[in-house]
Write an enzyme that holds these catalytic residues in place. Structure first.
Site, PDB file in Angstrom:
ATOM      1  N   CYS A  87       6.120  -0.247   6.924  1.00 20.13           N
ATOM      2  CA  CYS A  87       5.722   1.008   6.116  1.00 20.13           C
ATOM      3  C   CYS A  87       6.929   1.309   5.198  1.00 20.13           C
ATOM      4  O   CYS A  87       8.073   1.343   5.708  1.00 20.13           O
ATOM      5  CB  CYS A  87       5.557   2.100   7.022  1.00 20.13           C
ATOM      6  SG  CYS A  87       5.085   3.624   6.421  1.00 20.13           S
ATOM      7  N   LEU A  88       6.685   1.724   3.944  1.00 19.67           N
ATOM      8  CA  LEU A  88       7.702   1.843   3.229  1.00 19.67           C
ATOM      9  C   LEU A  88       8.499   3.378   3.564  1.00 19.67           C
ATOM     10  O   LEU A  88       9.461   3.575   3.243  1.00 19.67           O
ATOM     11  CB  LEU A  88       7.257   2.195   1.521  1.00 19.67           C
ATOM     12  CG  LEU A  88       6.933   0.804   1.066  1.00 19.67           C
ATOM     13  CD1 LEU A  88       6.342   1.310  -0.378  1.00 19.67           C
ATOM     14  CD2 LEU A  88       7.763  -0.182   1.021  1.00 19.67           C
ATOM     15  N   GLN A 114       3.233   9.861   1.122  1.00 21.56           N
ATOM     16  CA  GLN A 114       4.381   9.086   1.301  1.00 21.56           C
ATOM     17  C   GLN A 114       5.470   9.444  -0.141  1.00 21.56           C
ATOM     18  O   GLN A 114       6.648   9.032  -0.041  1.00 21.56           O
ATOM     19  CB  GLN A 114       4.228   7.473   0.994  1.00 21.56           C
ATOM     20  CG  GLN A 114       3.602   7.196   2.662  1.00 21.56           C
ATOM     21  CD  GLN A 114       3.433   5.704   2.473  1.00 21.56           C
ATOM     22  OE1 GLN A 114       2.490   5.298   2.014  1.00 21.56           O
ATOM     23  NE2 GLN A 114       4.347   4.931   3.058  1.00 21.56           N
ATOM     24  N   HIS A 126      -2.250   7.849   6.828  1.00 21.20           N
ATOM     25  CA  HIS A 126      -1.136   8.590   6.193  1.00 21.20           C
ATOM     26  C   HIS A 126      -1.869  10.001   5.678  1.00 21.20           C
ATOM     27  O   HIS A 126      -1.279  11.014   5.717  1.00 21.20           O
ATOM     28  CB  HIS A 126      -0.664   7.938   4.909  1.00 21.20           C
ATOM     29  CG  HIS A 126       0.858   6.930   5.402  1.00 21.20           C
ATOM     30  ND1 HIS A 126       1.719   7.391   6.103  1.00 21.20           N
ATOM     31  CD2 HIS A 126       0.769   5.483   5.024  1.00 21.20           C
ATOM     32  CE1 HIS A 126       2.609   6.229   6.125  1.00 21.20           C
ATOM     33  NE2 HIS A 126       2.057   5.225   5.544  1.00 21.20           N
ATOM     34  N   HIS A 145      -4.177   1.873   7.721  1.00 21.42           N
ATOM     35  CA  HIS A 145      -2.744   2.261   7.796  1.00 21.42           C
ATOM     36  C   HIS A 145      -2.560   3.385   6.856  1.00 21.42           C
ATOM     37  O   HIS A 145      -1.927   4.375   7.251  1.00 21.42           O
ATOM     38  CB  HIS A 145      -1.916   1.169   7.480  1.00 21.42           C
ATOM     39  CG  HIS A 145      -0.500   1.197   7.400  1.00 21.42           C
ATOM     40  ND1 HIS A 145       0.592   1.090   8.315  1.00 21.42           N
ATOM     41  CD2 HIS A 145       0.325   2.073   6.501  1.00 21.42           C
ATOM     42  CE1 HIS A 145       1.814   1.694   7.882  1.00 21.42           C
ATOM     43  NE2 HIS A 145       1.592   2.074   6.472  1.00 21.42           N
ATOM     44  N   GLU A 146      -3.305   3.177   5.629  1.00 19.62           N
ATOM     45  CA  GLU A 146      -2.751   4.126   4.574  1.00 19.62           C
ATOM     46  C   GLU A 146      -3.656   5.379   4.571  1.00 19.62           C
ATOM     47  O   GLU A 146      -3.309   6.360   4.488  1.00 19.62           O
ATOM     48  CB  GLU A 146      -3.358   3.498   3.292  1.00 19.62           C
ATOM     49  CG  GLU A 146      -2.333   2.087   2.703  1.00 19.62           C
ATOM     50  CD  GLU A 146      -0.877   2.524   2.774  1.00 19.62           C
ATOM     51  OE1 GLU A 146      -0.618   3.512   2.513  1.00 19.62           O
ATOM     52  OE2 GLU A 146      -0.069   1.515   2.887  1.00 19.62           O
ATOM     53  N   GLY A 202       0.932  -1.067   0.077  1.00 22.42           N
ATOM     54  CA  GLY A 202      -0.006   0.128   0.059  1.00 22.42           C
ATOM     55  C   GLY A 202       1.040   1.260  -0.117  1.00 22.42           C
ATOM     56  O   GLY A 202       2.007   1.196   0.361  1.00 22.42           O
TER      57      GLY A 202
HETATM   58 ZN    ZN Z   1       2.901   3.341   5.693  1.00 21.96          ZN
END
Ligand code: ZN
Length: 201
Positions: free
Chosen positions: A115-116, A55, A161, A157-158, A50
């Site tokens: 998380c990236l 991000q 963000h 989670h997304e 995701g």
């Molecule tokens: Zn993340």
């Protein structure tokens, strides 16, 4: 405006853009479609499931997700149990435009999140097991459906963000203490001077 041949890159925790509140996408234009495709490409390159606008440095309400069917311990696929999973899992990858969560289940689940934007650090986050998602898809259609399983987890989670929240802020205390030095290191590299993690649990 964005996308258009300009290669996107991942922003890391500490970067103020990850604390920004994302703005709604006014109209699903070709720019938005290109952006969604570019975000997916970057997500695959980094082995993510995701990715949210913030991000990649664009605080816009856009999220891309690609999750496969879930499997049990023996590797057998677990059939989706909610209408949202039934509708969205066969469409993967999906881009969600202006997604929001309109309700949360009372029961909570545990899951080690990564998380990236927080590379190689994982921590347990307690979240509602199911959520009702309201969103537009890239084709302009709308969807409101209850989502469970991994999809509910990734969505929360997304969408965090898009509200300027990163999972380490919600990680359970015991787990957070284990990754804290790694998080601090990331902040020293990416954050403004004096940046402090605003813990939300
Ligand atoms: Zn993340």
């Amino acid at each position: 405006m964005f996308g258009k041949g300009k290669k996107l890159s991942i922003r890391y925790f500490g970067d103020p853009i990850l604390a920004a509140k994302a703005k709604p996408v006014e109209e699903i234009t070709d720019d938005i479609r290109v952006l969604a495709a570019d975000m997916l490409e970057l997500m695959y390159e980094k082995n993510g499931i995701g990715l949210a606008g913030n991000q990649v440095g664009l605080p816009l309400k856009i999220v891309v997700i690609d999750i496969g069917p879930e499997e049990d311990e023996d590797g057998k696929p677990i059939p989706p149990s909610t209408p949202g999973e039934m509708e969205l899992l066969p469409k993967m990858p999906v881009a969600l435009i202006n997604p929001e969560i309109v309700s949360y289940s009372d029961d909570l689940s545990d899951f080690d999140e990564g998380c990236l934007s927080v590379p190689k650090l994982y921590a347990n986050v307690k979240r509602p097991s199911r959520v009702v998602l309201k969103t537009q898809l890239l084709d302009g259609s709308s969807l409101t459906a209850e989502c469970g399983g991994l999809l509910a987890r990734v969505l929360q989670h997304e969408l965090d963000h898009l509200d300027g929240i990163v999972f380490v802020q919600k990680a359970e205390e015991e787990d957070y203490s284990k990754i804290e030095s790694g998080v601090e290191k990331l902040i020293r590299k990416n954050g403004p001077r004096g940046f402090k993690v605003k813990r939300l649990v």
